[in-house]
Design a protein around this motif. Structure first.
Motif, PDB file in Angstrom:
ATOM      1  N   GLY A  63      -5.849   7.922  -4.722  1.00 12.63           N
ATOM      2  CA  GLY A  63      -5.787   9.292  -5.221  1.00 12.63           C
ATOM      3  C   GLY A  63      -5.275   9.368  -6.641  1.00 12.63           C
ATOM      4  N   GLY A  64      -5.674  10.446  -7.340  1.00  9.87           N
ATOM      5  CA  GLY A  64      -5.184  10.695  -8.689  1.00  9.87           C
ATOM      6  C   GLY A  64      -5.771   9.800  -9.753  1.00  9.87           C
ATOM      7  N   VAL A 100       0.861  -1.184   0.000  1.00 11.77           N
ATOM      8  CA  VAL A 100       0.000   0.000   0.000  1.00 11.77           C
ATOM      9  C   VAL A 100       0.899   1.235   0.000  1.00 11.77           C
ATOM     10  CG1 VAL A 100      -1.822   1.269   1.172  1.00 11.77           C
ATOM     11  CG2 VAL A 100      -1.801  -1.224   1.249  1.00 11.77           C
ATOM     12  N   LEU A 101       0.621   2.126  -0.937  1.00 16.23           N
ATOM     13  CA  LEU A 101       1.487   3.278  -1.162  1.00 16.23           C
ATOM     14  C   LEU A 101       0.672   4.553  -1.077  1.00 16.23           C
ATOM     15  CD1 LEU A 101       4.401   4.086  -2.270  1.00 16.23           C
ATOM     16  CD2 LEU A 101       3.348   4.043  -4.527  1.00 16.23           C
ATOM     17  N   SER A 102       1.226   5.583  -0.416  1.00 10.39           N
ATOM     18  CA  SER A 102       0.600   6.904  -0.407  1.00 10.39           C
ATOM     19  C   SER A 102       1.544   7.900  -1.057  1.00 10.39           C
ATOM     20  CB  SER A 102       0.294   7.363   1.026  1.00 10.39           C
ATOM     21  OG  SER A 102      -0.903   6.800   1.492  1.00 10.39           O
ATOM     22  N   THR A 103       0.975   8.892  -1.715  1.00 10.58           N
ATOM     23  CA  THR A 103       1.783   9.924  -2.345  1.00 10.58           C
ATOM     24  C   THR A 103       1.230  11.296  -1.987  1.00 10.58           C
ATOM     25  OG1 THR A 103       0.469   9.953  -4.373  1.00 10.58           O
ATOM     26  CG2 THR A 103       2.351   8.447  -4.308  1.00 10.58           C
ATOM     27  N   GLY A 104       2.101  12.267  -1.931  1.00  9.72           N
ATOM     28  CA  GLY A 104       1.645  13.637  -1.728  1.00  9.72           C
ATOM     29  C   GLY A 104       2.536  14.420  -0.789  1.00  9.72           C
ATOM     30  N   ASP A 105       2.931  15.624  -1.218  1.00 10.76           N
ATOM     31  CA  ASP A 105       3.730  16.499  -0.369  1.00 10.76           C
ATOM     32  C   ASP A 105       2.941  16.972   0.851  1.00 10.76           C
ATOM     33  OD1 ASP A 105       5.840  16.332  -2.154  1.00 10.76           O
ATOM     34  OD2 ASP A 105       5.225  18.110  -3.275  1.00 10.76           O
ATOM     35  N   GLU A 106       1.607  16.898   0.764  1.00  9.58           N
ATOM     36  CA  GLU A 106       0.775  17.449   1.839  1.00  9.58           C
ATOM     37  C   GLU A 106       0.559  16.480   2.995  1.00  9.58           C
ATOM     38  OE1 GLU A 106      -2.075  15.170  -0.778  1.00  9.58           O
ATOM     39  OE2 GLU A 106      -0.230  16.307  -0.997  1.00  9.58           O
ATOM     40  N   LEU A 107       0.998  15.226   2.853  1.00 10.01           N
ATOM     41  CA  LEU A 107       0.685  14.209   3.857  1.00 10.01           C
ATOM     42  C   LEU A 107       1.678  14.225   5.012  1.00 10.01           C
ATOM     43  CD1 LEU A 107      -0.220  11.176   1.547  1.00 10.01           C
ATOM     44  CD2 LEU A 107      -1.758  12.860   2.581  1.00 10.01           C
ATOM     45  N   TYR A 135      -4.704  15.869 -12.837  1.00 11.66           N
ATOM     46  CA  TYR A 135      -3.261  15.679 -12.973  1.00 11.66           C
ATOM     47  C   TYR A 135      -2.733  15.289 -11.601  1.00 11.66           C
ATOM     48  CZ  TYR A 135       1.678  16.046 -13.425  1.00 11.66           C
ATOM     49  OH  TYR A 135       3.009  15.726 -13.405  1.00 11.66           O
ATOM     50  N   ASP A 136      -2.067  14.193 -11.554  1.00 13.99           N
ATOM     51  CA  ASP A 136      -1.482  13.697 -10.323  1.00 13.99           C
ATOM     52  C   ASP A 136      -0.254  12.892 -10.721  1.00 13.99           C
ATOM     53  OD1 ASP A 136      -1.277  11.301  -8.238  1.00 13.99           O
ATOM     54  OD2 ASP A 136      -2.265  12.957  -7.218  1.00 13.99           O
ATOM     55  N   VAL A 137       0.778  12.927  -9.890  1.00 11.29           N
ATOM     56  CA  VAL A 137       2.001  12.207 -10.260  1.00 11.29           C
ATOM     57  C   VAL A 137       1.750  10.709 -10.396  1.00 11.29           C
ATOM     58  CG1 VAL A 137       3.606  13.910  -9.341  1.00 11.29           C
ATOM     59  CG2 VAL A 137       2.721  12.124  -7.830  1.00 11.29           C
ATOM     60  N   VAL A 138       0.840  10.148  -9.565  1.00 14.18           N
ATOM     61  CA  VAL A 138       0.541   8.718  -9.668  1.00 14.18           C
ATOM     62  C   VAL A 138      -0.033   8.406 -11.044  1.00 14.18           C
ATOM     63  CG1 VAL A 138      -0.864   6.826  -8.774  1.00 14.18           C
ATOM     64  CG2 VAL A 138       0.193   8.442  -7.190  1.00 14.18           C
ATOM     65  N   LYS A 139      -1.007   9.196 -11.473  1.00  9.91           N
ATOM     66  CA  LYS A 139      -1.634   8.957 -12.774  1.00  9.91           C
ATOM     67  C   LYS A 139      -0.639   9.166 -13.907  1.00  9.91           C
ATOM     68  CE  LYS A 139      -5.935   9.907 -15.216  1.00  9.91           C
ATOM     69  NZ  LYS A 139      -7.231  10.618 -15.148  1.00  9.91           N
ATOM     70  N   ALA A 140       0.188  10.209 -13.790  1.00  6.88           N
ATOM     71  CA  ALA A 140       1.161  10.495 -14.833  1.00  6.88           C
ATOM     72  C   ALA A 140       2.172   9.364 -14.977  1.00  6.88           C
ATOM     73  CB  ALA A 140       1.880  11.809 -14.519  1.00  6.88           C
ATOM     74  N   VAL A 141       2.677   8.872 -13.847  1.00  5.70           N
ATOM     75  CA  VAL A 141       3.700   7.824 -13.894  1.00  5.70           C
ATOM     76  C   VAL A 141       3.104   6.498 -14.345  1.00  5.70           C
ATOM     77  CG1 VAL A 141       5.285   6.440 -12.483  1.00  5.70           C
ATOM     78  CG2 VAL A 141       5.193   8.926 -12.201  1.00  5.70           C
ATOM     79  N   LEU A 164       8.847   8.489  -7.677  1.00  5.94           N
ATOM     80  CA  LEU A 164       7.698   7.588  -7.657  1.00  5.94           C
ATOM     81  C   LEU A 164       7.893   6.421  -8.621  1.00  5.94           C
ATOM     82  CD1 LEU A 164       4.867   6.821  -6.722  1.00  5.94           C
ATOM     83  CD2 LEU A 164       3.952   8.345  -8.476  1.00  5.94           C
ATOM     84  N   GLU A 165       8.398   6.679  -9.818  1.00  8.05           N
ATOM     85  CA  GLU A 165       8.628   5.598 -10.771  1.00  8.05           C
ATOM     86  C   GLU A 165       9.628   4.587 -10.217  1.00  8.05           C
ATOM     87  OE1 GLU A 165      10.297   4.759 -15.301  1.00  8.05           O
ATOM     88  OE2 GLU A 165       9.658   6.786 -14.744  1.00  8.05           O
ATOM     89  N   ALA A 166      10.716   5.082  -9.654  1.00  4.80           N
ATOM     90  CA  ALA A 166      11.719   4.180  -9.084  1.00  4.80           C
ATOM     91  C   ALA A 166      11.139   3.368  -7.941  1.00  4.80           C
ATOM     92  CB  ALA A 166      12.924   4.983  -8.611  1.00  4.80           C
TER      93      ALA A 166
END
Length: 239
Positions: free
Chosen positions: A80-81, A11-18, A87-93, A62-64
């Protein structure tokens, strides 16, 4: 006795706000909640829950991280995303490195959903691909979509003959109102068995997709079809 290895689910979370270390919140920050919740749900499903940590909004990092995690687990869950147009880094990657399907499902909450396969080939397994399950970012939406889609998939991966939660025909102990919107609603309810031997359910209150505290009081999801809702005393299917 047939034996199947427990699935290892990251389980992975992403976001500068977290913020996940308990420190005071700065402007524009929120508490990490989805990963904590989803790790518990994965373990409850019988799988090995792996904490993939919180990854900042950096596509290269995130890709790595995703590629490294894919080599160590049987499936990856993100939240999320996944909304159309976001636009979200998860979706983009994931759009770039995995074979993904981005979907809108006619349910509330948890309309956005994504599923795909990330190449994780090795010399021993040249065709190995790891499923990636993308859940919506709002906490309640994330929980509901996990219950409806991710949990059955995880249990099927491990060979369970019964992959879904029990479902009962319950009695509405109060009206379960909703608006017509073309979607099936999954209303969070709390049920108790009455003297008649039937399950009687009431709404736990706040049904917003951000209201995780109210949802924590629920022990069921009432399935309410499109329309005006369920009247007091009527039957309603409950997961």
């Amino acid at each position: 006795v047939p034996v199947v290895r427990r699935a290892r689910i990251t389980v992975l979370s992403t976001g500068d706000e977290l913020v996940d270390d308990g420190s005071p919140l700065a402007l524009g920050q929120i508490r990490e909640s989805n990963k904590t919740m989803l790790l518990a749900l994965v373990a409850d499903a019988g799988a090995v829950a792996i904490d993939g940590g919180v990854v900042r909004d950096d596509e290269a990092v995130l890709e790595a991280t995703l590629r490294a995690l894919a080599g160590e687990c049987d499936a990856i869950i993100t939240s999320g995303g996944v909304s159309m147009g976001d636009y979200d880094v998860v979706k983009a990657v994931l759009s770039r490195i995995a074979e993904m399907r981005w979907m809108q499902i006619a349910i509330k909450p948890a309309k956005p959903f994504a599923f795909g396969l990330l190449d994780s080939a090795t010399a021993a397994e040249p065709d190995r691909r790891v499923p990636v399950i993308g859940l919506p970012g709002n906490p309640v939406s994330s929980l509901v979509s996990f219950e409806l889609f991710a949990r059955p998939a995880i249990r099927q991966m491990m060979g369970h003959p019964v992959i879904g939660r029990p479902m009962l025909a319950a009695v509405a102990a109060e009206p379960l109102r909703r608006r017509v919107d073309g979607k099936t609603h999954y209303i969070r309810v709390h049920g108790t068995f009455g003297p008649d031997g039937r399950l009687h359910v009431r709404s736990v209150g706040g049904q917003g997709s951000h209201q995780l505290a109210a949802t924590a009081l629920a022990n069921g999801l009432a399935i309410v079809p499109d329309g005006d809702g369920i009247e007091f005393g009527d039957s309603v299917p409950v997961i």
